[in-house]
Write an enzyme that holds these catalytic residues in place. Structure first.
Site, short mmCIF file in Angstrom:
data_model
loop_
_atom_site.label_atom_id
_atom_site.label_comp_id
_atom_site.label_asym_id
_atom_site.label_seq_id
_atom_site.Cartn_x
_atom_site.Cartn_y
_atom_site.Cartn_z
N HIS A 98 -11.39 -2.44 2.33
CA HIS A 98 -11.61 -1.13 1.73
C HIS A 98 -12.57 -1.17 0.53
O HIS A 98 -12.58 -0.26 -0.30
CB HIS A 98 -10.26 -0.52 1.28
N ASP B 76 -0.51 -0.91 -4.61
CA ASP B 76 -1.84 -0.48 -5.09
C ASP B 76 -1.82 0.89 -5.76
O ASP B 76 -2.77 1.27 -6.44
CB ASP B 76 -2.87 -0.49 -3.95
N ASN B 77 -0.74 1.64 -5.55
CA ASN B 77 -0.53 2.91 -6.26
C ASN B 77 0.92 3.29 -6.02
O ASN B 77 1.64 2.64 -5.26
CB ASN B 77 -1.51 4.01 -5.80
N ASP C 127 0.84 -1.20 0.00
CA ASP C 127 0.00 0.00 0.00
C ASP C 127 0.87 1.25 0.00
O ASP C 127 1.60 1.50 0.96
CB ASP C 127 -0.88 -0.05 1.26
N ASP C 128 0.83 1.99 -1.09
CA ASP C 128 1.60 3.25 -1.19
C ASP C 128 3.10 3.01 -1.24
O ASP C 128 3.88 3.87 -0.80
CB ASP C 128 1.29 4.22 -0.04
N CYS D 297 -5.85 4.08 -3.19
CA CYS D 297 -6.16 2.72 -2.74
C CYS D 297 -7.45 2.11 -3.28
O CYS D 297 -7.44 1.07 -3.93
CB CYS D 297 -6.26 2.70 -1.21
CA CA Z 1 -2.67 2.95 -1.47
#
Ligand code: CA
Length: 482
Positions: free
Chosen positions: A142, A294-295, A44-45, A84
């Site tokens: 999420h 995810d990004n 994540d990130d 996300c």
């Molecule tokens: Ca993210």
């Protein structure tokens, strides 16, 4: 061979032909063998450069690197959105999330029935279930908090984790029993973990907890086909790491970067445990493991996107190009670098094709089976064109071959990524014809999309009365979207 742009111009004449690729099942090599397992390890990130396989020098990721060195590293691997929620909705459905109005992070309000993936769409677990797969999600969901949108109602046989878009990492901070106890924004990061629908007490650092759960799931399910979605919230904020992992990163000056690195070290240890368990269980050869973020790296977590322009929440490469690798000893040759653009949307298309799952009655996928491309059975690019829409930022982007169009409000930018992967040199004035074709293709794609289906994440609950409004304003101006 036609140029990608010419192909697009031609395909605009035959609109319906654009989404049919993924529905064609590729030939199975070994129909009699057990269907392959799928494990998606999503961080994540995490920044593009924050893995060893993309050149990180300060953060060591020997286990994550094995996925690339024993499989394929995708140097142009994209997600379908730069934050996300929408990115995960695209990954899980194999369809552009804007097709069903998942245009931003959804509200956490559990009374809103539209706050996740609509039941008219099928996610990977729902697609694989009729083919005999057992599915588990460990970590961050999420994808909706309404009771009908939670993992156990959406095809997952097992859920261990949390519904929120981020979470506190230390067990002592998980003090709320449910979303009903949330009084202020982001206090949902403090809810106790869920095992299916039951709240559980924990005692480990969260990333370790999730890794151990993933290992136990694999051990339990290894005798039949399974899909395991390991959705780590690391290294998303809050930046929190245990002493063990901080101590292993003392070569990095004390501060945010060291903590961020320590959080990735914990993930890397978990990946090592997952890979070791596959070997122990004798399913190493028949399991496709995909690793990605995810990004792109965010501004607020000390991540590093290398020399890519931009960050999380914008459509330059730093927002949507992510560390991305896949390992499947039976099918994917070791040590292959694949440079054509690929997408997180391709994961679902790949597994259904490789496992011979009938999706002829499902909505058409936007992804493509990547295996024939990796193995050189097919040449050319898996995607003639890729699209991104960011409604809130009044922005969109299109990639076709080396060309990338980025529209931010009234400003149009065109880059040639082969010559200019840093997106520094806007060549749109010299290539008006490319701009016209790509804008037209975008408009065609956009006409197939739906408007936002649910309220924004920040619309539920108030800020804490003593919160630092100045800091929040600063964060907002930087486009931080938790
Ligand atoms: Ca993210």
């Amino acid at each position: 061979m036609q140029s990608p742009l010419l192909k697009i111009a031609l395909s605009l004449l035959i609109i319906t032909s654009t989404n049919t690729k993924a529905t064609a099942l590729s030939e199975a090599n070994n129909k009699s063998e057990q269907k392959p397992n799928l494990i998606i390890i999503l961080t994540d990130d995490q920044g593009y450069k924050d893995v060893g396989f993309n050149g990180s020098t300060d953060i060591k990721t020997p286990n994550i690197d094995r996925i690339a060195s024993e499989g394929t590293r995708f140097t142009n691997g994209y997600v379908s959105y730069p934050v996300c929620g929408p990115s995960r909705a695209g990954l899980l459905t194999g369809r552009y999330q804007d097709r069903f109005g998942f245009t931003s992070n959804p509200t956490m309000d559990p009374t809103v029935k539209q706050n996740g993936i609509p039941t008219s769409e099928k996610n990977i677990a729902e697609v694989l279930k009729p083919a005999g797969y057992t599915s588990g999600i460990i970590g961050k969901w999420h994808m909706g908090t309404h009771p009908e949108l939670r993992p156990n109602k959406r095809g997952f046989d097992y859920f261990y984790g949390f519904l929120s878009g981020g979470h506190q990492y230390f067990a002592k901070d998980l003090t709320l029993n449910s979303l009903d106890d949330v009084k202020y924004k982001y206090d949902w990061y403090r809810t106790r973990l869920l095992r299916n629908e039951q709240r559980v007490d924990t005692d480990e650092y969260l990333t370790d907890e999730l890794s151990h759960e993933a290992v136990e799931f694999i051990k339990r399910e290894s005798d039949k086909p399974f899909f395991l979605y390991v959705a780590y919230n690391a290294p998303h904020t809050p930046l929190q790491a245990s002493k063990e992992y901080l101590d292993r990163n003392k070569h990095i000056p004390k501060g945010k970067r060291r903590t961020y690195a320590a959080m990735i070290t914990a993930v890397d240890d978990g990946v090592g445990q997952i890979l070791a368990t596959l070997k122990e269980q004798g399913i190493d050869d028949n399991t496709l493991v995909v690793f990605l973020s995810d990004n792109g790296g965010a501004r607020n977590n000390a991540s590093d996107n290398g020399d890519l322009r931009g960050y999380k929440n914008n459509l330059f490469e730093g927002g949507v190009r992510v560390p991305f690798a896949a390992r499947w000893p039976k099918k994917i040759p070791a040590g292959v670098d694949y440079h054509q653009p690929v997408s997180s949307l391709d994961i679902l298309a790949t597994i259904v094709s490789q496992a011979n799952v009938d999706i002829s009655k499902n909505k058409p996928l936007d992804g493509v089976d990547l295996i024939p491309y990796i193995t050189n059975e097919k040449t050319g690019s898996p995607h003639d064109i890729l699209f991104w829409r960011h409604v809130k930022a009044k922005s969109h982007a299109v990639r076709s071959g080396a060309d990338k169009l980025v529209q931010v409000k009234q400003e149009t930018m065109l880059f040639n990524l082969d010559d200019d992967h840093q997106e520094n040199n806007n060549i749109v004035e010299k290539h008006a014809e490319k701009d016209a074709v790509m804008q037209k293709a975008y408009q065609q794609w956009e006409s197939e999309l739906q408007d936002q289906a649910f309220p924004y994440l920040g619309s539920w609950k108030k800020n804490r009365p003593n919160s630092n409004k100045k800091a929040k304003k600063k964060n907002k101006s930087k486009g931080v979207d938790k």
